[in-house]
Design an enzyme around this catalytic site. Structure first.
Site, short mmCIF file in Angstrom:
data_model
loop_
_atom_site.label_atom_id
_atom_site.label_comp_id
_atom_site.label_asym_id
_atom_site.label_seq_id
_atom_site.Cartn_x
_atom_site.Cartn_y
_atom_site.Cartn_z
N LYS A 127 -7.14 0.49 -2.48
CA LYS A 127 -5.91 0.17 -3.20
C LYS A 127 -6.22 -0.66 -4.45
CE LYS A 127 -3.16 -3.17 -2.09
NZ LYS A 127 -2.23 -4.08 -1.39
N ASP A 145 0.60 0.63 -1.66
CA ASP A 145 0.82 -0.61 -0.91
C ASP A 145 1.99 -0.39 0.04
OD1 ASP A 145 3.04 -0.59 -2.53
OD2 ASP A 145 2.82 -2.65 -3.23
#
Length: 223
Positions: A127, A145
């Protein structure tokens, strides 16, 4: 699912991103930074923390240490002094200093524009790498997320049981012209409108296109 259903879904997704783009033509991360290095550090700090709390911490931190060399010179205790209001600050401080050492040893102090090299840095997962690649280098990546995971599944723009599955579905489903900014639009939508506990459906600009089956009604006293 029929071919007609697939075509309609593609049309709906396009309409969703057209509306998001019209409402916010130039979306940006809410993290405050002045260099790719500062962005990397801010994103590492943002894990399980709000952007607002990170910005409050990095305002003083970056004024004192805005390069890998300066961060290392600050030392672990000096770094912790700036970030102790952020969750997991002990682990993050150690990872940041190790990352700074790796940047100097392996990349001439520069943040690499390469996923494998980014993910090799301590404290940097997929991420974080996606955020840096997208925001700093303009790569059409999807940093999934909790907000994006929720919005993608709830609206049915891109369904998946894991962040990686949602990332891959988004990359496949989002029309190419929207890929660069899609993750910013989706995270902001999840942060301010499609809330976890009670989505603000009455205020949502894509409410009529969203396929969420449990939409909230406006409050009785709403005008």
């Amino acid at each position: 699912m029929s071919n007609n259903d697939q075509a309609m879904n593609a049309k709906t997704r396009r309409l969703i991103f057209e509306r998001l783009r019209a409402a916010n033509p130039d979306p940006r991360t809410e993290l405050v930074y002045d260099s790719t290095f500062e962005l990397l550090i801010a994103v590492i700090l943002s894990a399980q923390a709000t952007d607002r709390s990170v910005n409050q911490a990095t305002a003083g931190l970056f004024a004192e240490a805005d390069t890998p060399e300066a961060m290392i010179a600050l030392g672990e205790e000096g770094l912790k002094r700036h970030i102790r209001t952020i969750g997991l600050f002990n682990t993050k401080a150690r990872n940041i200093l190790k990352t700074c050492e790796a940047l100097l040893a392996n990349h001439d102090g520069q943040v690499p524009r390469d996923r494998k090299a980014l993910e090799a840095l301590p404290g940097v997962g997929r991420k974080t790498a996606n955020v840096v690649l997208n925001t700093a280098f303009g790569e059409p990546t999807m940093a999934v997320d909790t907000h994006i995971f929720r919005v993608a599944n709830r609206t049915r723009i891109a369904e998946g049981k894991t962040p990686l599955a949602v990332e891959r579905a988004l990359l496949s489903n989002v029309p190419e012209e929207f890929l660069q900014d899609a993750h910013h639009w989706l995270i902001l939508h999840g942060r301010y409108t499609c809330l976890a506990r009670k989505p603000r459906c009455a205020a949502c600009l894509i409410e009529d296109l969203c396929e969420y089956s449990d939409k909230t009604a406006p409050s009785p006293d709403a005008n």
